[in-house]
Scaffold this active site. Structure first.
Site, short mmCIF file in Angstrom:
data_model
loop_
_atom_site.label_atom_id
_atom_site.label_comp_id
_atom_site.label_asym_id
_atom_site.label_seq_id
_atom_site.Cartn_x
_atom_site.Cartn_y
_atom_site.Cartn_z
N SER A 252 1.10 -1.17 0.31
CA SER A 252 -0.44 -0.01 0.17
C SER A 252 0.92 1.19 -0.07
CB SER A 252 -0.72 -0.38 1.28
OG SER A 252 0.06 -0.16 2.80
N LYS A 253 0.26 2.57 -0.34
CA LYS A 253 0.59 3.36 -0.31
C LYS A 253 1.50 3.60 0.75
CE LYS A 253 -1.33 5.68 -3.22
NZ LYS A 253 -2.71 7.23 -3.33
N ARG A 254 1.44 3.06 2.27
CA ARG A 254 2.74 3.81 3.13
C ARG A 254 3.58 3.54 3.53
NH1 ARG A 254 1.90 -0.56 7.24
NH2 ARG A 254 0.20 -2.22 5.99
#
Length: 482
Positions: A252-254
C-alpha cells in the site's frame, strides 16, 4: 505452462480487465504483464477490456491513464479496448434468460430486511448470508409485488453443493456449498454486478484462461455458478499471489508509491519496470535479473509463478533500472532527461559531458538533477559529521591546502595532470588514499558522492575548482579559529 507444442489445445485467449477508478496499481500492472507474456509465449491473443460499469467511480481520465501506461510499458493488445458500459444490453438479455429458466429470481427484500438477516446470523455466530426469503416466491406473489412497483434485485440460485476448480497456480480449491450465498447479479436499477458482467464477457470473448490476482479467488465459485447456469464453457483459472510490502502486509501507499505513473514520473524506464514485475514471484536465475522482453516471452512458463506472496523490493527495482539506463546511448539519455532539467542555464555540450560522466551514479532519470547540481551549484558542507570527522585526522587539511596551491600552477588542467599531481603530493603525507580523495571531493563538489574525482575537476574547470576549494578551506579555518 508453455502450451506451444500442444496442438489439441485451442488458441489461447486471455484478457486484462482493469476498473478505471484510479491509477494503475503495481499489482494490476504485474497481472497485465503475466497475461501478456502468457499470450505471447503461446501464440495467443491478449485482450484489453475496461470494466467501467461503476459509473460513480469510473472516470475518463483513469481510462486514458491506464491505456497510456500500458502503451508506455510496451504492453500492446490484440483486441479491444472493449468497454463494459457499452455492453449493458447484452448483460440484461442474459439476466432475463436466467429468470426465464428459473436459474435466477427477483429479490424484493429491503435493506432493512437484509440488515436484520445479517444481525441474526451474527447472533448465531454464522457467516452473514441471505436466507433465501424470495427464492421460492410463486408467480402470483411476484406479480403482486411487481404491480406494487416494489424495487428488486436479481439473485442467482447458487447450487447447494461444493464448487471446486483446479487453479493453475494454487492447485485444487474447494468452496463448501453451505457457505455459498445466492449472489446478486443485477442491482435494483437493472445494472449487472461485477461477477455477472465479467462472466458473460469472458464467455462471449472466448477467454480460455483467466489470470488475475488471488484477491479474486472468492469470486471464482460465483462465476463458475453463472457459467453453469447458462451452460457456458468454464475457462481455466490462475490466481497470482499478492505483492506484499517489507512488513509482509499487502502493498500500500504506506510502504511506497503504488501507482505505475509515479514511477514513470520519477524516471524509471518502462523496460525496467516490465522486467522487474515479470520476475516478481517468478522462479528464475537470481544471477540474471536483467532480461529483455523477448527473452521473457521466449522462456515464460506459468508454472514458475510462486504459490506464495512476493515482497516488493524498491532497491532491486532501482538497481534494474540503473542497468537499463547504462544501456542507453547518450543522445537517448539526454532526450529522456530533459523533462527533469527544464530552465537550466547550461550548454548542450556541457550537459552531454556531465551526463556521460555521471551515468554510473544515475539510478533513475530524476537523479540527473543531482548530477548536474554538482557542476552548477556549490555550497560548503557545514556541520556535516563525516566532514568534521575527516578534518580531525592528522595532516588532512595540510594536504588539501597543498593540493589547492599546486593546482593553481597547472597549465593543462586535465584529469591526467590532476591525478599525477595528486599522487605526488599525497606521497608527502601520512594519510590514506581514500581520505585524501574524499577531502578533495567534499571541498570541490560539496557532496560525499560524485563521478570520478579527476574527471569531475576537469569538467568543473580550473577557476571553479580553485574557487570552491578555497571557500571550503576558509570555512573550516574559521571554524577552527572559533
Amino acid at each position: 505452462m508453455n502450451l506451444n507444442n500442444n496442438k489439441d489445445i485451442k488458441k489461447i485467449r486471455v484478457r486484462f480487465a482493469p476498473s478505471p477508478t484510479g491509477s494503475l496499481h503495481i499489482g494490476s500492472a504485474r497481472t497485465a504483464i503475466v497475461n501478456y507474456l502468457f499470450a505471447k509465449a503461446n501464440n495467443g491473443t491478449f485482450i484489453l477490456r475496461i470494466e467501467d460499469t461503476d459509473v460513480l467511480r469510473s472516470t475518463k481520465d483513469s481510462i486514458d491513464e491506464i491505456i497510456n501506461i500500458l502503451r508506455w510499458l510496451g504492453i500492446d493488445w490484440d483486441e479491444g479496448p472493449y468497454f463494459q458500459s457499452e455492453r449493458l444490453e447484452i448483460y440484461k438479455s442474459f439476466i432475463q434468460k436466467l429468470l426465464e429458466s428459473n436459474e435466477a429470481y427477483r429479490c424484493f427484500c429491503s435493506q432493512e430486511e437484509l440488515e436484520e438477516m445479517r444481525k441474526i446470523c451474527e447472533k448465531r455466530g454464522e457467516i452473514p448470508r441471505y436466507n433465501g426469503k424470495c427464492r421460492n416466491l410463486n408467480p402470483k406473489e411476484i406479480k403482486n409485488l411487481l404491480d406494487q412497483g416494489k424495487p428488486y434485485t436479481v439473485r442467482l440460485k447458487m447450487p447447494q453443493r461444493d464448487i471446486s476448480f483446479d487453479d493453475l497456480i494454487k492447485g485444487k480449491i474447494v468452496f463448501r456449498g453451505e457457505l455459498l450465498d445466492d449472489i446478486i447479479i443485477a442491482r435494483s436499477d437493472g445494472t449487472p454486478t461485477y461477477n455477472f458482467s465479467v462472466s458473460i464477457d469472458d464467455a462471449l470473448m472466448n477467454i480460455t484462461h483467466v489470470i488475475r490476482g488471488e484477491d479474486h479467488v472468492s469470486n471464482t465459485p460465483k462465476q463458475i455458478a453463472i457459467y453453469n447456469a447458462l451452460g457456458l464453457e468454464i475457462p481455466q483459472f490462475a490466481h497470482i499471489p499478492l505483492i506484499l510490502g517489507p512488513d509482509k502486509t499487502k502493498l500500500s501507499k504506506r510502504h511506497c508509491d503504488t501507482a505505475i505513473e509515479d514511477y514513470r514520473d520519477k524516471g524509471y524506464l518502462p523496460d525496467a519496470i516490465f522486467n522487474y514485475l515479470a520476475l516478481l514471484g517468478y522462479s528464475h536465475d537470481p544471477q540474471n535479473e536483467v532480461i529483455s522482453k523477448d527473452d521473457l516471452i521466449k522462456n515464460f512458463d506459468l508454472s514458475k509463478i510462486s504459490k506464495s506472496p512476493s515482497q516488493f523490493d524498491i532497491n532491486k527495482l532501482t538497481w534494474i533500472n540503473s542497468q537499463y539506463i547504462k544501456k542507453l546511448d547518450i543522445e537517448t539519455l539526454i532526450e529522456l532527461s530533459k523533462k527533469y532539467i527544464d530552465n537550466l542555464d547550461i550548454t548542450e555540450e556541457k550537459l552531454e559531458k556531465i551526463i556521460s560522466l555521471s551515468t554510473p551514479q544515475i539510478k533513475i532519470l530524476s537523479d540527473i538533477r543531482e548530477a548536474i547540481a554538482i557542476f552548477t551549484n556549490y555550497e560548503v558542507l557545514k556541520n556535516n559529521p563525516e566532514v568534521l570527522k575527516l578534518l580531525n585526522k592528522n595532516e588532512i587539511m595540510e594536504f588539501l591546502k597543498k593540493f589547492w596551491c599546486n593546482i593553481k600552477n597547472l597549465e593543462n588542467f586535465n584529469k591526467e595532470n590532476l591525478e599525477a599531481l595528486y599522487n605526488s603530493i599525497r606521497d608527502e603525507f601520512n594519510i590514506k588514499n581514500r581520505d585524501a580523495i574524499q577531502i578533495i571531493r567534499y571541498a570541490s563538489t560539496g557532496k560525499n558522492v560524485s563521478p570520478p574525482l579527476f574527471d569531475t575537476l576537469e569538467l568543473l574547470g580550473k577557476d571553479e575548482s580553485i574557487k570552491r576549494i578555497k571557500l571550503f578551506i576558509e570555512e573550516f579555518e574559521n571554524i577552527k579559529k572559533d
